[in-house]
Structure formats: C-alpha cells, structure tokens
Design an enzyme around this catalytic site. Structure first.
Site, short mmCIF file in Angstrom:
data_model
loop_
_atom_site.label_atom_id
_atom_site.label_comp_id
_atom_site.label_asym_id
_atom_site.label_seq_id
_atom_site.Cartn_x
_atom_site.Cartn_y
_atom_site.Cartn_z
N PRO A 112 17.11 57.97 74.14
CA PRO A 112 17.46 58.55 73.02
C PRO A 112 17.20 60.20 73.20
O PRO A 112 16.40 60.71 73.85
CB PRO A 112 16.49 58.14 72.07
CG PRO A 112 15.26 57.32 72.70
CD PRO A 112 15.91 56.86 73.99
N GLY A 114 16.46 63.96 72.89
CA GLY A 114 15.40 64.93 72.22
C GLY A 114 14.28 64.21 71.40
O GLY A 114 13.58 64.74 70.61
N ALA A 115 13.89 62.95 72.29
CA ALA A 115 13.01 62.03 71.48
C ALA A 115 11.40 62.02 72.39
O ALA A 115 10.63 61.19 72.05
CB ALA A 115 13.39 60.99 71.18
N LEU A 117 11.68 61.46 75.65
CA LEU A 117 11.84 60.59 76.97
C LEU A 117 12.42 61.04 77.84
O LEU A 117 12.97 60.54 79.07
CB LEU A 117 12.34 59.24 76.42
CG LEU A 117 11.64 58.29 75.61
CD1 LEU A 117 12.41 56.94 75.19
CD2 LEU A 117 10.31 58.26 75.68
N GLY A 118 12.65 62.66 77.81
CA GLY A 118 13.28 63.40 79.18
C GLY A 118 14.63 62.88 79.02
O GLY A 118 15.18 62.89 80.29
N SER A 120 17.40 64.93 78.79
CA SER A 120 18.24 66.02 79.32
C SER A 120 17.75 65.98 80.91
O SER A 120 18.87 66.34 81.59
CB SER A 120 17.91 67.28 78.61
OG SER A 120 16.40 67.57 78.62
N ALA A 122 17.04 63.49 82.80
CA ALA A 122 17.76 62.47 83.44
C ALA A 122 19.11 62.66 83.64
O ALA A 122 19.82 62.65 84.65
CB ALA A 122 17.30 61.30 82.78
N ASP A 164 9.37 67.18 83.66
CA ASP A 164 10.64 66.23 83.39
C ASP A 164 11.48 65.92 84.59
O ASP A 164 11.84 64.83 85.10
CB ASP A 164 11.35 66.69 82.24
CG ASP A 164 10.78 66.36 80.84
OD1 ASP A 164 9.42 66.33 81.09
OD2 ASP A 164 11.45 66.47 80.02
O1 PMV Z 1 9.74 66.59 74.37
P1 PMV Z 1 9.95 66.82 75.94
O2 PMV Z 1 10.02 65.70 76.62
O3 PMV Z 1 10.91 67.92 76.14
O4 PMV Z 1 8.49 67.41 76.30
C1 PMV Z 1 7.92 68.62 75.74
C2 PMV Z 1 6.50 68.85 76.80
C3 PMV Z 1 5.83 70.24 76.30
O5 PMV Z 1 4.56 70.13 77.22
C4 PMV Z 1 5.52 70.31 74.77
C5 PMV Z 1 6.61 71.36 76.83
C6 PMV Z 1 7.04 71.54 78.24
O6 PMV Z 1 7.94 72.26 78.60
O7 PMV Z 1 6.13 70.91 79.21
#
Ligand code: PMV
Length: 329
Positions: A112, A114-115, A117-118, A120, A122, A164
């Site tokens: 999904p 922006g939830a 789980l990375g 973008s 991937a 990520d």
């Molecule tokens: O929601 P995600 O998977 O984009 O993770 C953000 C993680 C943060 O620590 C809040 C921000 C970052 O860039 O590390």
C-alpha cells in the site's frame, strides 16, 4: 524486457528517532513491487501503474515536452506516482551512460502507498535495477541502494533517510544509523500487518516531532529513549529472543504515541493485537495512519484485526531475506 522486484519493509524499531541520529532497524517483508522495463526506440517514457491502493493509470511523456499527462486521476496523485519512477529512470540512464534512453514501464505493487511499508523505495529500487539491466548494466545491491537513495532525495527535496532504500535493495533486517547501513542477523519473524486504508503525511509528522523536541526536554529524552530501546532490541534480535522483541516493539509504540504520531485507527489495531495475545505491536513508519506491525506466530492477531473497526486489511508477511532481484530477463 526485464522484470525486477524489490520488497517493502516494516520498522521493527526506531522510526522518527532515526532522523536525530539514533539507530533504527527496518526489516524487509515478503510484499513486493514489480517493475517491468522495455527499451523503446525513441526517448519517451510510458508508465502504466497498478497499485494496491491506486486505480491503475497510464501516462506517456518525454523530457522537454509540454504534453500534460493524459490520465483520469488527480494530477498530484500522478505526480506522486511517477515522481519516483522518473527519478529511477534518470538513475538508470546515468548508470548506463545513455541519457536519452526511452522506456515502456509497468509497475505492479503489493505494497500500500504511503502507509509505512516502503512502497516508494521498493518501486524506485526495482525500477533502477530493471532499467539498468535493460540497458545491459548490472549493478550490485549496494549500488542500487545508493542510486535509489539519491532518487528519493531528489523527489523528497533532500529529506530522506537511507533506511527504506537500503533495506529494499539488500533485504533482511538492517541497522541504520546516519549514513552507516548494515545487515544484521535476524530469525524468521512472524509479522502480522494491519492496514487502516489510509496514509500519513511524513513531512508533517516529522515536523511535528521536531517542534515537540524543541519545546520540551522530555520529548528530546523520549527520542533518546527510543535510541536506547533500539540498541536493546538489536541484542534481542541477534539472540533470537522473539518475546523480548515483542515487548520492546510495544514499548516503542508507547513512545511514538507520546510523540503524537499515532492515530485512533493505529491505536485500535495495536490494542486488538495486544488483546489477541500478540507478542508485541507498534505502528510502522511515519504514523498518522497506515499500518501497524505485530508479532504473532498464531492466527489470533490476523483474525482479531479482520474484525477491528478501522482495519481495512490484515495479512501475514514473513521477513524477506531477498532484496532487489531480476525476475525475468
Ligand atoms: O513512513 P515511511 O516508511 O516513509 O517512514 C518514515 C520514517 C521516518 O523516520 C519518520 C522518517 C525518515 O525519513 O526516516
């Protein structure tokens, strides 16, 4: 034609605190984005995307053209969707020394958007891998990770951690502290993921934590405590102590909640997991909405999440030891 895939990730520990130089431990999960790339004989890019939380769309464009993408979804959604793909294309062109290469690209993702789980990372990682292979260049996972990081930096206006992209490129459990990224040993972890159907605004959530940290010493202490917890969690992970891992994940959720980045639906899912006997549960990623991750080797948490108001989807996801890989060449 080349098809490459790359995994999404959950944060076992340390999101938000990682922004202030504390360590974090993301883990790749067996939910992948697949990117198919076929070279064209002109310099145009055609992107067709299918995503778990997006209606499919197709756009065709070329650098320097004024053509507005002809699509039936909002422009901001298209921009968000193709921004990463565009940056991945640039990286692939640069790595292969072919600045005018054109591609037909298809993106299919089980992750999904922006939830937490990375998704973008991937898509970017798989896109760079497929694009370079299609142009006859094979990059190492570390090189893909570096280029994917640069692509994310560009799309996110200089605000991206390496977590990520490194995790998606190499797979497995990873320790990230500033620019230092390394693999760490981890046992099979019985992840259960709950998704509330929404997404958080990472930029806004990070800014909120920054403001709290500046206003209150105890918020700064909370961030340092997360760092201490991550160091303890790493020991539990390498020792394979899944019970302690679960306890520390729940502790981490409490600290993130204190920093104001949880939400009602995330808390409801965390409580459902706790009540179902999960070893631990926490939000993953920026928060505000999106996903929680729980540890439960039994079916109880997944079943409980299926009946939890606010939970749109619940699924198991084992740790994925494989990072980016070619599926077909
Ligand atoms: O929601 P995600 O998977 O984009 O993770 C953000 C993680 C943060 O620590 C809040 C921000 C970052 O860039 O590390």
């Amino acid at each position: 034609m080349v098809v490459s895939s790359a995994p999404g990730k959950v944060y076992l520990f340390g999101e938000h605190a990682v922004v202030y130089g504390e360590p974090a431990v993301p883990c790749a999960i067996e939910r992948r984005a697949r990117v198919t790339v076929e070279a064209r004989d002109d310099d145009r890019i055609r992107v067709h995307a299918e995503d778990l939380s997006l209606n499919g769309f197709t756009v065709e464009y070329s650098d320097g053209s004024d053509d507005a993408p002809d699509v039936d979804v909002s422009e901001s959604l298209v921009q968000a969707g193709i921004g990463y793909i565009d940056a991945a294309v640039e990286q692939a062109r640069e790595a292969a020394g072919e600045p005018d290469a054109g591609f037909d690209i298809t993106v299919e993702s089980e992750i999904p958007l922006g939830a937490g789980l990375g998704s973008s990372a991937a898509v970017t990682t798989a896109g760079i891998d497929a694009g370079t292979r299609e142009l006859g260049v094979e990059l190492s996972a570390a090189e893909v990770a570096e280029r994917a990081y640069r692509a994310e930096l560009e799309v996110q206006n200089g605000e991206a951690s390496r977590a990520d992209t490194f995790c998606s490129a190499t797979g497995g459990a990873v320790r990230v502290e500033g620019d230092d990224c390394r693999a760490i040993d981890a046992p099979d972890l019985p992840f259960v993921i709950g998704f509330d159907g929404g997404a958080g605004d990472t930029g806004q959530l990070v800014a909120g934590v920054r403001a709290l940290r500046e206003e209150y010493d105890f918020a700064a202490d909370t961030i340092e405590s997360i760092g201490d917890l991550v160091r303890r969690g790493e020991q539990a992970l390498t020792a394979g102590d899944v019970e302690e891992l679960g306890e520390l994940m729940s502790f981490n959720h409490g600290l993130l909640e204190a920093l104001g980045v949880s939400s009602r639906s995330l808390d409801q899912m965390v409580w459902a997991a706790r009540d179902a006997g999960a070893l631990g549960a926490k939000l993953t990623g920026a928060g505000g909405g999106g996903c929680i991750v729980a540890l439960d080797p039994t079916d109880s948490t997944e079943t409980a999440l299926d009946y939890t108001p606010g939970c749109e989807d619940a699924f198991r996801a084992e740790l994925d030891t494989d990072g980016v890989r070619a599926e077909a060449e």
